[in-house]
Design a protein around this motif. Structure first.
Motif, mmCIF file in Angstrom:
data_model
loop_
_atom_site.group_PDB
_atom_site.id
_atom_site.type_symbol
_atom_site.label_atom_id
_atom_site.label_comp_id
_atom_site.label_asym_id
_atom_site.label_seq_id
_atom_site.Cartn_x
_atom_site.Cartn_y
_atom_site.Cartn_z
ATOM 1 N N LYS A 1 -2.992 -1.115 5.200
ATOM 2 C CA LYS A 1 -3.141 -2.407 4.511
ATOM 3 C C LYS A 1 -3.486 -2.082 3.059
ATOM 4 C CE LYS A 1 -5.597 -5.208 3.012
ATOM 5 N NZ LYS A 1 -5.533 -5.577 1.567
ATOM 6 N N GLU B 1 -3.599 -5.934 -2.060
ATOM 7 C CA GLU B 1 -2.603 -6.998 -2.269
ATOM 8 C C GLU B 1 -2.191 -7.117 -3.736
ATOM 9 O OE1 GLU B 1 -5.697 -7.158 -1.389
ATOM 10 O OE2 GLU B 1 -6.713 -9.037 -1.917
ATOM 11 N N VAL C 1 -11.163 2.508 1.520
ATOM 12 C CA VAL C 1 -11.608 2.850 0.171
ATOM 13 C C VAL C 1 -11.613 1.569 -0.651
ATOM 14 C CG1 VAL C 1 -11.189 4.241 -1.888
ATOM 15 C CG2 VAL C 1 -10.551 5.151 0.346
ATOM 16 N N GLY C 2 -12.704 1.316 -1.354
ATOM 17 C CA GLY C 2 -12.792 0.101 -2.182
ATOM 18 C C GLY C 2 -14.196 -0.028 -2.742
ATOM 19 N N SER C 3 -14.618 -1.249 -2.980
ATOM 20 C CA SER C 3 -15.932 -1.452 -3.598
ATOM 21 C C SER C 3 -17.048 -1.324 -2.554
ATOM 22 C CB SER C 3 -15.972 -2.835 -4.249
ATOM 23 O OG SER C 3 -15.693 -3.811 -3.273
ATOM 24 N N THR D 1 -6.804 0.118 1.560
ATOM 25 C CA THR D 1 -6.906 0.850 0.296
ATOM 26 C C THR D 1 -7.084 -0.081 -0.916
ATOM 27 O OG1 THR D 1 -4.492 0.948 0.158
ATOM 28 C CG2 THR D 1 -5.591 2.821 1.198
ATOM 29 N N PRO D 2 -7.620 0.482 -2.023
ATOM 30 C CA PRO D 2 -7.935 -0.332 -3.209
ATOM 31 C C PRO D 2 -6.755 -0.385 -4.187
ATOM 32 C CG PRO D 2 -8.765 1.867 -3.540
ATOM 33 C CD PRO D 2 -8.051 1.881 -2.209
ATOM 34 N N PHE D 3 -6.949 -1.137 -5.276
ATOM 35 C CA PHE D 3 -5.850 -1.297 -6.237
ATOM 36 C C PHE D 3 -5.705 -0.124 -7.185
ATOM 37 C CE2 PHE D 3 -9.294 -2.636 -9.063
ATOM 38 C CZ PHE D 3 -8.875 -2.093 -10.280
ATOM 39 N N ASN D 4 -6.776 0.677 -7.360
ATOM 40 C CA ASN D 4 -6.773 1.526 -8.558
ATOM 41 C C ASN D 4 -5.968 2.815 -8.443
ATOM 42 O OD1 ASN D 4 -8.799 2.577 -6.871
ATOM 43 N ND2 ASN D 4 -9.879 3.477 -8.590
ATOM 44 N N PHE E 1 -12.966 15.011 -0.214
ATOM 45 C CA PHE E 1 -13.494 14.069 -1.198
ATOM 46 C C PHE E 1 -14.469 13.112 -0.526
ATOM 47 C CE2 PHE E 1 -13.690 10.198 -3.540
ATOM 48 C CZ PHE E 1 -13.298 10.428 -4.848
ATOM 49 N N GLN F 1 -12.847 12.433 2.956
ATOM 50 C CA GLN F 1 -11.409 12.165 2.965
ATOM 51 C C GLN F 1 -10.659 13.458 2.686
ATOM 52 O OE1 GLN F 1 -10.301 8.328 0.978
ATOM 53 N NE2 GLN F 1 -12.014 8.830 -0.325
ATOM 54 N N CYS G 1 -12.880 5.591 -9.560
ATOM 55 C CA CYS G 1 -14.195 5.709 -8.921
ATOM 56 C C CYS G 1 -14.898 6.977 -9.374
ATOM 57 C CB CYS G 1 -14.051 5.698 -7.413
ATOM 58 S SG CYS G 1 -13.189 7.134 -6.814
ATOM 59 N N GLY H 1 -16.965 3.810 -1.144
ATOM 60 C CA GLY H 1 -17.265 2.671 -2.002
ATOM 61 C C GLY H 1 -17.282 3.002 -3.482
ATOM 62 N N GLU I 1 -21.563 -1.320 -11.399
ATOM 63 C CA GLU I 1 -20.318 -0.589 -11.651
ATOM 64 C C GLU I 1 -19.440 -1.514 -12.495
ATOM 65 O OE1 GLU I 1 -17.397 -0.181 -8.436
ATOM 66 O OE2 GLU I 1 -16.927 1.829 -9.120
HETATM 67 P P1 NAD Z 1 -12.038 -4.061 -3.127
HETATM 68 O O1 NAD Z 1 -13.244 -3.691 -2.332
HETATM 69 O O2 NAD Z 1 -12.016 -5.396 -3.782
HETATM 70 O O3 NAD Z 1 -10.724 -4.026 -2.190
HETATM 71 C C1 NAD Z 1 -10.420 -2.902 -1.397
HETATM 72 C C2 NAD Z 1 -9.646 -3.367 -0.172
HETATM 73 O O4 NAD Z 1 -10.466 -4.246 0.604
HETATM 74 C C3 NAD Z 1 -8.373 -4.134 -0.502
HETATM 75 O O5 NAD Z 1 -7.347 -3.715 0.367
HETATM 76 C C4 NAD Z 1 -8.763 -5.579 -0.271
HETATM 77 O O6 NAD Z 1 -7.682 -6.371 0.172
HETATM 78 C C5 NAD Z 1 -9.830 -5.492 0.802
HETATM 79 N N1 NAD Z 1 -10.850 -6.547 0.670
HETATM 80 C C6 NAD Z 1 -11.304 -7.112 -0.476
HETATM 81 N N2 NAD Z 1 -12.253 -8.012 -0.207
HETATM 82 C C7 NAD Z 1 -12.397 -8.045 1.129
HETATM 83 C C8 NAD Z 1 -13.237 -8.795 2.023
HETATM 84 N N3 NAD Z 1 -14.119 -9.693 1.568
HETATM 85 N N4 NAD Z 1 -13.139 -8.547 3.343
HETATM 86 C C9 NAD Z 1 -12.263 -7.633 3.801
HETATM 87 N N5 NAD Z 1 -11.444 -6.907 3.015
HETATM 88 C C10 NAD Z 1 -11.510 -7.105 1.694
HETATM 89 O O7 NAD Z 1 -11.807 -2.884 -4.186
HETATM 90 P P2 NAD Z 1 -10.763 -2.827 -5.379
HETATM 91 O O8 NAD Z 1 -11.200 -3.774 -6.448
HETATM 92 O O9 NAD Z 1 -9.375 -2.934 -4.855
HETATM 93 O O10 NAD Z 1 -10.971 -1.313 -5.870
HETATM 94 C C11 NAD Z 1 -11.945 -0.910 -6.786
HETATM 95 C C12 NAD Z 1 -13.172 -0.356 -6.088
HETATM 96 O O11 NAD Z 1 -12.815 0.755 -5.270
HETATM 97 C C13 NAD Z 1 -14.205 0.204 -7.073
HETATM 98 O O12 NAD Z 1 -15.483 -0.182 -6.651
HETATM 99 C C14 NAD Z 1 -14.023 1.714 -6.976
HETATM 100 O O13 NAD Z 1 -15.156 2.471 -7.328
HETATM 101 C C15 NAD Z 1 -13.684 1.854 -5.528
HETATM 102 N N6 NAD Z 1 -12.999 3.111 -5.252
HETATM 103 C C16 NAD Z 1 -13.670 4.059 -4.543
HETATM 104 C C17 NAD Z 1 -13.062 5.282 -4.273
HETATM 105 C C18 NAD Z 1 -13.751 6.338 -3.462
HETATM 106 O O14 NAD Z 1 -13.072 7.221 -2.923
HETATM 107 N N7 NAD Z 1 -15.066 6.288 -3.342
HETATM 108 C C19 NAD Z 1 -11.765 5.526 -4.741
HETATM 109 C C20 NAD Z 1 -11.110 4.526 -5.453
HETATM 110 C C21 NAD Z 1 -11.748 3.313 -5.700
#
Ligand code: NAD
Length: 499
Positions: A173, A176, A224-226, A147-150, A451, A464, A281, A248, A384
């Motif tokens: 996970k 961090e 969920v993340g970038s 999961t992401p930070f936001n 979602f 989701q 996001c 993403g 973004e």
């Molecule tokens: P991030 O991609 O940097 O990190 C997300 C997760 O991936 C974290 O747990 C991190 O530890 C892990 N991670 C980071 N880099 C990695 C790598 N190289 N290899 C493997 N794992 C890795 O995202 P973030 O900065 O924590 O969150 C913000 C992003 O999440 C934004 O792009 C936002 O749009 C997106 N987001 C999307 C949704 C959705 O449902 N579509 C919801 C919330 C946030």
């Protein structure tokens, strides 16, 4: 310095790796704690114990699992303020916004209380002579959530609720940067009756994510993340034969038609563009007014509203509109992107780069920023930004505005403000984006829908939470059964001598 470890087999445990990541206080710029980054050996042990615990959990009847969700929901409510404080402390978002973060996660747990209804299978009796066919939904086994930070509460809850209610064990996970809320949620789940080992929260970064993706026991991955990481995780998880859904990043547009209520549209843009410092996001980062007059009227209304926004730490009171961004790197990246917008010819109407909050000079604050006359070739349009920056792309017609949204590589959310039902219906029907708002700026569906974005905002299948989550976290087993005529046909009630 406070050290944060992992939640393994029903206990908080210290990490053994000797490697840590700093957890910042985004409002002050200070390190407030450090989190242990797990080793592969720690992951392997956590997965082995989860696999063991999952067997009995999956065999527990669905209604009993749902009762754990009921007790969990009650505990989340009782601990709402504590959870919100944890979210604000590590993330920096305002207190009311942090409550919303917990609340929108809790709503998914509320749907999971009805999990047995989603887990019912299908049945055809007499599919042939004496033949019945039935399909069961069975848990995948051990699954992982990354999961992401936001949204430190909401997204872990989106992952753990449906996965556990379906009878899986989960390796969670969290980001961090914001690990504490997930660890506390795990503690609450234990109090709610979840057997030890069924939810393991393991902290770490890339190394541990790669360990999850390559782990033979882990059957499914919800990420969920970038976008670049989502695409990477989807590819590697799928190549290893896992079920994966990876959500993403986004670039969400709001079209403002000439007939829209301009004050309501401006209010909506302020909330959706600057709320949570734009770190959502589903934030609206692009305003698309149709026609020059609409654009002028919109900018005229946005500027005084922006000037009234109060930026500060969450501790400064509930009237703070938004807080800092997550890290110094993030602040510097946002400021550099604002600079690139100026260089590439956009009109900077409100510049948030020089904001200073008294007593918080080292915090990661970016003030609300507004651009006008942005074009699609500029970096501020293409990337973004994930900060409090709203770009205005003027459009000549509805079709032109729709094309802009459709051509964008992201497809998470979008909105249209109009007084015309026909335009709104046409937009909802034609646009290639997963979640659409009509006179509604952040159309995050309620927990009994689901979602998910389109295009580069999501990789894999199914959305989701909601009904889709119960499909994602279970696999179908179909049984064809024939019973030959038995005692019913052959039995005789007569008192007969033995043949
Ligand atoms: P991030 O991609 O940097 O990190 C997300 C997760 O991936 C974290 O747990 C991190 O530890 C892990 N991670 C980071 N880099 C990695 C790598 N190289 N290899 C493997 N794992 C890795 O995202 P973030 O900065 O924590 O969150 C913000 C992003 O999440 C934004 O792009 C936002 O749009 C997106 N987001 C999307 C949704 C959705 O449902 N579509 C919801 C919330 C946030």
């Amino acid at each position: 310095m406070k050290e944060i470890g992992h939640w393994i087999n029903g206990k908080l445990v210290a990490g053994t790796s000797g490697r840590f990541a700093d957890i910042m206080n985004p409002a002050t710029g200070e390190v407030q704690a450090r989190v242990s980054l797990a080793t592969r050996a720690e992951l392997d042990a956590a997965v082995a114990d989860a696999a063991h615990a999952q067997v009995a959990w999956a065999a527990t009847n669905p209604q009993r699992r749902a009762r754990v969700m009921m007790a969990f929901g009650a505990l989340i409510n009782q601990n709402m303020e504590k959870l919100a404080e944890m979210v604000s402390r590590e993330h920096g978002k305002t207190f009311p916004d942090a409550r919303g973060d917990v609340q929108r996660g809790l709503e998914v747990i509320e749907v999971c209380m009805g999990a047995p209804a989603f887990l019912k299978g299908e049945m055809t009796d007499n599919a042939g002579p004496g033949i019945d066919i039935y399909a069961m939904r069975q848990a995948l086994g051990v699954v992982a959530g990354i999961t992401p930070f936001n949204f430190p509460a909401m997204i872990p809850l989106w992952k753990m609720g449906p996965a556990l209610a379906c009878g899986n064990a989960m390796i969670l996970k969290p980001s961090e940067r914001v690990p504490s809320t997930s660890l506390f949620l795990a503690e609450l789940l234990q109090q709610a009756g979840l057997p030890d080992g069924v939810l393991q929260v393991i902290n770490g970064a890339k190394e541990i994510v790669d360990g999850i993706l390559d782990h033979e026991t882990i059957q499914g991955v919800g990420f969920v993340g970038s976008t670049p990481i989502a695409q990477y995780i989807y590819g590697r998880a799928a190549a290893n034969g896992k079920r994966a859904q990876c959500f993403g990043g986004a670039k969400n547009h709001m079209i403002i038609m000439p007939d829209a209520d301009m004050d309501k549209a401006a209010d909506a843009l302020i909330g959706a563009g600057y709320g949570a410092a734009g770190e959502r996001c589903m934030a609206i980062s692009v305003a698309v007014p149709v026609g020059e007059k609409t654009a002028d009227a919109l900018i005229e209304r946005l500027v005084p509203r922006i000037e009234k926004l109060k930026v500060g730490p969450y501790t400064a009171g509930e009237d703070v509109d938004f807080g800092p961004v997550i890290t110094a790197q993030s602040r510097d990246r946002i400021n550099a992107l604002i600079g690139s917008g100026v260089v590439q010819g956009a009109k900077l109407v409100v510049d948030g780069r020089s904001i200073k909050i008294q007593g918080y000079e080292n915090g990661f604050f970016v003030g609300p920023t507004l651009f006008d006359r942005v074009t699609r070739d500029m970096d501020i349009y293409k990337q973004e930004i994930f900060g409090p920056v709203l770009s205005t792309v003027r459009s000549s017609s509805y079709e032109d505005a729709l094309k802009l949204v459709m051509d964008n590589e992201y497809g998470n959310g979008t909105a249209i403000f109009t007084a015309d039902g026909d335009t709104a219906r046409d937009f909802a029907s034609r646009v290639n984006v997963g979640m659409v708002g009509i006179n509604f700026p952040i159309p995050v569906p309620l927990s009994y829908y689901s979602f998910g974005g389109w295009k580069k905002s999501a990789f894999g299948d199914l959305n989701q939470y909601g009904p889709d989550a119960f499909r994602f976290y279970t696999k179908t087993k179909t049984v064809t059964a024939r019973w030959f005529s038995g005692i019913k046909a052959g039995a005789s009630l007569n008192f007969k001598a033995m043949d």
